[in-house]
Design a protein around this motif. Structure first.
Motif, PDB file in Angstrom:
ATOM      1  N   VAL A 198      10.501  -3.509   3.182  1.00  0.00           N
ATOM      2  CA  VAL A 198       9.265  -3.579   5.066  1.00  0.00           C
ATOM      3  C   VAL A 198       8.522  -3.325   4.874  1.00  0.00           C
ATOM      4  O   VAL A 198       7.753  -2.899   4.397  1.00  0.00           O
ATOM      5  CB  VAL A 198      10.640  -2.290   5.498  1.00  0.00           C
ATOM      6  N   LEU A 199       7.527  -2.896   6.196  1.00  0.00           N
ATOM      7  CA  LEU A 199       6.386  -3.061   5.838  1.00  0.00           C
ATOM      8  C   LEU A 199       5.895  -2.159   8.005  1.00  0.00           C
ATOM      9  O   LEU A 199       6.921  -2.473   8.573  1.00  0.00           O
ATOM     10  CB  LEU A 199       5.297  -4.375   6.435  1.00  0.00           C
ATOM     11  N   VAL A 200       5.532  -0.843   7.333  1.00  0.00           N
ATOM     12  CA  VAL A 200       5.345  -0.514   8.121  1.00  0.00           C
ATOM     13  C   VAL A 200       3.778  -0.201   8.614  1.00  0.00           C
ATOM     14  O   VAL A 200       3.357   0.161   7.945  1.00  0.00           O
ATOM     15  CB  VAL A 200       5.885   1.704   7.961  1.00  0.00           C
ATOM     16  N   VAL A 201       3.415  -0.487  10.453  1.00  0.00           N
ATOM     17  CA  VAL A 201       2.095  -0.835  10.452  1.00  0.00           C
ATOM     18  C   VAL A 201       1.566   0.906  11.002  1.00  0.00           C
ATOM     19  O   VAL A 201       2.180   0.862  11.905  1.00  0.00           O
ATOM     20  CB  VAL A 201       2.186  -1.725  11.591  1.00  0.00           C
ATOM     21  N   GLY A 202       0.680   0.947  10.689  1.00  0.00           N
ATOM     22  CA  GLY A 202      -0.075   2.090  11.197  1.00  0.00           C
ATOM     23  C   GLY A 202       0.159   4.130  10.427  1.00  0.00           C
ATOM     24  O   GLY A 202       0.332   3.761   9.472  1.00  0.00           O
ATOM     25  N   MET A 203      -0.974   4.912  10.603  1.00  0.00           N
ATOM     26  CA  MET A 203      -0.454   6.150  10.075  1.00  0.00           C
ATOM     27  C   MET A 203      -0.309   6.972  10.788  1.00  0.00           C
ATOM     28  O   MET A 203      -1.204   8.682  10.154  1.00  0.00           O
ATOM     29  CB  MET A 203      -1.996   5.519   9.166  1.00  0.00           C
ATOM     30  N   GLY A 204      -0.127   7.004  11.750  1.00  0.00           N
ATOM     31  CA  GLY A 204      -0.007   8.575  12.927  1.00  0.00           C
ATOM     32  C   GLY A 204       1.111   9.371  12.448  1.00  0.00           C
ATOM     33  O   GLY A 204       2.420   8.649  11.337  1.00  0.00           O
ATOM     34  N   ASN A 205       2.040  10.379  13.268  1.00  0.00           N
ATOM     35  CA  ASN A 205       2.990  10.624  12.844  1.00  0.00           C
ATOM     36  C   ASN A 205       4.289   9.890  12.298  1.00  0.00           C
ATOM     37  O   ASN A 205       5.027  10.529  11.963  1.00  0.00           O
ATOM     38  CB  ASN A 205       3.336  12.150  13.395  1.00  0.00           C
ATOM     39  N   SER A 206       4.967   9.468  13.254  1.00  0.00           N
ATOM     40  CA  SER A 206       5.732   8.370  13.526  1.00  0.00           C
ATOM     41  C   SER A 206       5.916   7.273  11.738  1.00  0.00           C
ATOM     42  O   SER A 206       7.088   7.141  12.081  1.00  0.00           O
ATOM     43  CB  SER A 206       6.377   8.167  14.475  1.00  0.00           C
ATOM     44  N   ALA A 207       4.828   6.554  11.578  1.00  0.00           N
ATOM     45  CA  ALA A 207       4.806   6.084  11.062  1.00  0.00           C
ATOM     46  C   ALA A 207       5.056   6.896   9.548  1.00  0.00           C
ATOM     47  O   ALA A 207       5.664   6.090   8.910  1.00  0.00           O
ATOM     48  CB  ALA A 207       3.306   5.590  10.860  1.00  0.00           C
ATOM     49  N   MET A 208       4.397   7.482   9.506  1.00  0.00           N
ATOM     50  CA  MET A 208       5.024   8.814   8.403  1.00  0.00           C
ATOM     51  C   MET A 208       5.955   9.338   7.932  1.00  0.00           C
ATOM     52  O   MET A 208       6.947   9.216   6.956  1.00  0.00           O
ATOM     53  CB  MET A 208       3.489   9.629   8.076  1.00  0.00           C
ATOM     54  N   ASP A 209       6.404   9.375   9.050  1.00  0.00           N
ATOM     55  CA  ASP A 209       8.363   9.821   8.560  1.00  0.00           C
ATOM     56  C   ASP A 209       8.921   8.874   7.974  1.00  0.00           C
ATOM     57  O   ASP A 209       9.572   8.657   8.007  1.00  0.00           O
ATOM     58  CB  ASP A 209       8.308  10.325  10.592  1.00  0.00           C
ATOM     59  N   LEU A 238       8.673  -0.930   0.428  1.00  0.00           N
ATOM     60  CA  LEU A 238       7.980  -0.374   1.551  1.00  0.00           C
ATOM     61  C   LEU A 238       6.794  -0.309   0.920  1.00  0.00           C
ATOM     62  O   LEU A 238       5.996   0.163   0.403  1.00  0.00           O
ATOM     63  CB  LEU A 238       8.563   1.188   1.210  1.00  0.00           C
ATOM     64  N   SER A 239       5.925  -1.177   2.084  1.00  0.00           N
ATOM     65  CA  SER A 239       4.942  -1.233   2.675  1.00  0.00           C
ATOM     66  C   SER A 239       3.741  -0.647   3.914  1.00  0.00           C
ATOM     67  O   SER A 239       4.527  -0.162   4.917  1.00  0.00           O
ATOM     68  CB  SER A 239       4.003  -2.407   2.218  1.00  0.00           C
ATOM     69  N   VAL A 240       2.739   0.091   3.631  1.00  0.00           N
ATOM     70  CA  VAL A 240       2.003   0.285   5.642  1.00  0.00           C
ATOM     71  C   VAL A 240       0.656  -0.461   5.298  1.00  0.00           C
ATOM     72  O   VAL A 240      -0.070  -0.223   4.860  1.00  0.00           O
ATOM     73  CB  VAL A 240       2.213   2.225   5.077  1.00  0.00           C
ATOM     74  N   SER A 241       0.618  -0.907   5.748  1.00  0.00           N
ATOM     75  CA  SER A 241      -0.141  -1.221   6.849  1.00  0.00           C
ATOM     76  C   SER A 241      -1.179  -0.724   7.470  1.00  0.00           C
ATOM     77  O   SER A 241      -0.484   0.032   9.121  1.00  0.00           O
ATOM     78  CB  SER A 241      -0.080  -2.497   7.302  1.00  0.00           C
ATOM     79  N   ALA A 242      -2.540  -0.867   7.574  1.00  0.00           N
ATOM     80  CA  ALA A 242      -3.630   0.348   8.479  1.00  0.00           C
ATOM     81  C   ALA A 242      -5.287  -0.352   7.902  1.00  0.00           C
ATOM     82  O   ALA A 242      -5.182  -0.446   7.553  1.00  0.00           O
ATOM     83  CB  ALA A 242      -3.286   1.903   7.342  1.00  0.00           C
ATOM     84  N   ASP A 289      10.827  -8.813   5.141  1.00  0.00           N
ATOM     85  CA  ASP A 289      11.586  -9.102   5.864  1.00  0.00           C
ATOM     86  C   ASP A 289      11.834  -8.422   7.114  1.00  0.00           C
ATOM     87  O   ASP A 289      12.660  -8.909   8.619  1.00  0.00           O
ATOM     88  CB  ASP A 289      12.803  -8.314   5.006  1.00  0.00           C
ATOM     89  N   ALA A 290      11.122  -7.115   7.600  1.00  0.00           N
ATOM     90  CA  ALA A 290      10.523  -6.426   9.079  1.00  0.00           C
ATOM     91  C   ALA A 290      10.086  -5.988   9.054  1.00  0.00           C
ATOM     92  O   ALA A 290       9.227  -4.780   7.778  1.00  0.00           O
ATOM     93  CB  ALA A 290      12.333  -5.281   8.273  1.00  0.00           C
ATOM     94  N   ILE A 291       9.036  -5.575  10.131  1.00  0.00           N
ATOM     95  CA  ILE A 291       7.192  -4.910  10.243  1.00  0.00           C
ATOM     96  C   ILE A 291       8.633  -4.023  11.466  1.00  0.00           C
ATOM     97  O   ILE A 291       8.760  -3.966  12.673  1.00  0.00           O
ATOM     98  CB  ILE A 291       6.836  -5.743  10.859  1.00  0.00           C
ATOM     99  N   VAL A 292       7.796  -2.643  11.230  1.00  0.00           N
ATOM    100  CA  VAL A 292       8.370  -1.254  12.114  1.00  0.00           C
ATOM    101  C   VAL A 292       7.133  -1.259  12.815  1.00  0.00           C
ATOM    102  O   VAL A 292       5.480  -1.130  11.658  1.00  0.00           O
ATOM    103  CB  VAL A 292       8.680   0.080  11.501  1.00  0.00           C
ATOM    104  N   TYR A 293       6.586  -1.294  13.660  1.00  0.00           N
ATOM    105  CA  TYR A 293       5.103  -0.970  14.355  1.00  0.00           C
ATOM    106  C   TYR A 293       4.825   0.274  14.942  1.00  0.00           C
ATOM    107  O   TYR A 293       5.362   0.309  15.940  1.00  0.00           O
ATOM    108  CB  TYR A 293       5.087  -1.662  15.473  1.00  0.00           C
TER     109      TYR A 293
END
Length: 487
Positions: free
Chosen positions: A213-224, A238-242, A344-348
């Motif tokens: 999973v890739l989470v895009v962003g570094m705001g509060n929802s992204a971190m949660d 789990l990866s985070v793109s910023a 496999d999945a991206i959460v923006y």
């Protein structure tokens, strides 16, 4: 019955309608304007409370079958971004309404179900529920030749009705229209894509167990969301793109909620930011020490990202940091540093657009989430249109509209008068320099304000407006032109 309305910043109390428990203005109540409130989230129902306290005639339309707006999990209106594990990032000490304390047994950072419970108790305590018309969506608002409004409402079973009002107050929130990355990186992605607005749990709307999973962003929802999905029994990776580094504020400092102690508003914002930086560096250190990119700005030069878990997850290797997305290549995502990952999945988690589809007939100057408003409420050219809670307030948004609504109610009964349009424009420019000037340029930062400084400024403006109103013999700024006609 409502409790007595708290005093505004003025110097004397207004008259009381006998035996009503509500303050009224100088004109007779039957000449007060009829008001329309759009939305029964926390901004809408506290506005209803303020108008009720002044004896004003209003209707409050809510698209859902319940109050709470964004804090109503699985809200049938589809506008809630609430996910199952969500706890508020503001402590209970900073989010409670002034005249209705939050329960002492609530934890420092309540779960969304507890916040909704608190909201429902507020609505019932002040007798507001019967003043709200549920399952009624405001579809269109038209300004009439005399300046009053026709409001088209879609009710249950598709029934459409027209209502006439003198004042429109919009409390429809600004976390319901998802903002997707723009411009989007080239290429096509072959996996799952969803916005954080649709995220409910690791299993809904998509089962993300065992997925990369890739989470895009570094705001509060992204971190949660990243912290939740990065647990080893859930995502395989789990990866985070910023695009840039951010400062991450802890929920606790020295064993106390970080926002519990508030610096007084007389301390200049520049000094407050300096104090915040020193406090943050002592509490958590520099972000690059955790393997995060170094921020290109100082603390509080961006909307704060608050998390009690994210830094630990990064430090434990459960979260991998990646730069901005460069391109989509099927199941491969290529990043700005030349690396690529199979995803496999991206959460923006890329924020929201402010939107007022029912005001499409007005030429509102909204550009990249920027809508200039006098004290974040009034358009200088439309004195009978107001916006509630339309801000990114630090540290709290929950009771921002409580302050605004009391001010508006004083305006509607003739106790306060606005300055002229030219003076309002000058104030808008000055306030935006003060509240926005130190933030880096981003759509996320078009509505920022500091709650304590804002309330102090609003109090001073209220006092000036009382003197203006006295010079005009407290005439009603918004006269009653409409009748309670339903067509």
């Amino acid at each position: 019955m409502s409790e007595p309305v708290p005093r505004g910043p003025g110097r004397r109390r207004r008259s009381r309608k006998p035996d009503s428990g509500a303050f009224v203005g100088f004109a007779e109540p039957e000449s007060h304007p009829r008001c329309c409130i759009v939305g029964a989230g926390c901004s809408g129902f506290t506005t209803a409370k303020a108008l009720q306290d002044r004896g004003l005639d209003f209707e409050c339309f809510e698209a859902s079958d319940r109050i709470g707006g964004n804090w109503a999990y699985r809200n049938p209106n589809g506008m809630s971004a609430c996910y199952q594990s969500l706890h508020i990032d503001t402590s209970k000490y900073r989010m409670q309404f002034e005249d209705f304390p939050i329960p002492e047994h609530f934890p420092d950072f309540p779960h969304h179900s507890q916040i909704l419970e608190y909201f429902n108790h507020y609505v019932d305590h002040f007798g507001l529920r019967e003043r709200i018309t549920f399952e009624s969506t405001v579809e269109r608002c038209l300004r009439r030749d005399d300046g009053s409004w026709t409001v088209e409402v879609l009710g249950p079973r598709g029934a459409r009705t027209l209502h006439h009002f003198d004042m429109l107050l919009f409390a429809n929130g600004h976390h319901w229209s998802p903002r997707w990355p723009t411009p989007r990186a080239p290429g096509e992605f072959a996996g799952i894509e969803l916005h954080s607005h649709s995220y409910r749990s690791p299993f809904e709307p998509h089962d993300l167990r065992g997925k990369r999973v890739l989470v895009v962003g570094m705001g509060n929802s992204a971190m949660d969301i990243a912290s939740e999905l990065s647990q080893r029994p859930i995502a395989e990776k789990l990866s985070v793109s910023a695009r840039r580094g951010v400062w991450i504020f802890p929920k606790y400092i020295n064993g106390q909620p970080a926002d519990k102690t508030v610096l007084p508003s007389w301390i200049p914002p520049r000094v407050q930011r300096w104090i915040a930086k020193r406090t943050l560096l002592r509490a958590v250190g520099r972000m690059e020490n955790y393997g995060l990119p170094a921020p290109d700005h100082e603390p509080l030069e961006a909307h704060p990202s608050v998390s009690g878990e994210f830094l630990t997850r990064v430090g434990c290797g459960d979260i991998a940091m990646k730069p901005a997305i460069e391109a989509y290549e099927g199941k491969k995502v290529r990043f700005a540093d030349g690396s690529s990952e199979t995803i496999d999945a991206i959460v923006y988690a890329t924020g929201y657009d402010i939107s007022f589809p029912f005001l499409r007939d007005l030429d509102l100057p909204i550009e990249d989430n920027h809508l200039p408003l006098f004290k974040r409420v009034f358009r200088p050219d439309i004195p009978n249109l107001g916006f509630l809670g339309l801000a990114q307030s630090l540290p709290t948004l929950v009771n921002l509209a409580e302050q605004q609504a009391r001010w508006i109610a004083a305006y509607l009964v003739g106790e306060y008068h606005l300055p002229d349009a030219e003076a309002m424009e000058r104030t808008i420019e000055r306030d935006e320099r003060r509240y926005l000037g130190h933030y880096y340029d981003s759509a996320r930062h078009r509505m920022q304000l500091d709650f304590e400084h804002y309330v102090a400024d609003l109090r001073k403006e209220w006092e000036r407006g009382e003197r203006r109103a006295e010079r005009e013999h407290n005439a009603l700024p918004v006269p009653r032109l409409s009748s309670p006609v339903v067509e």
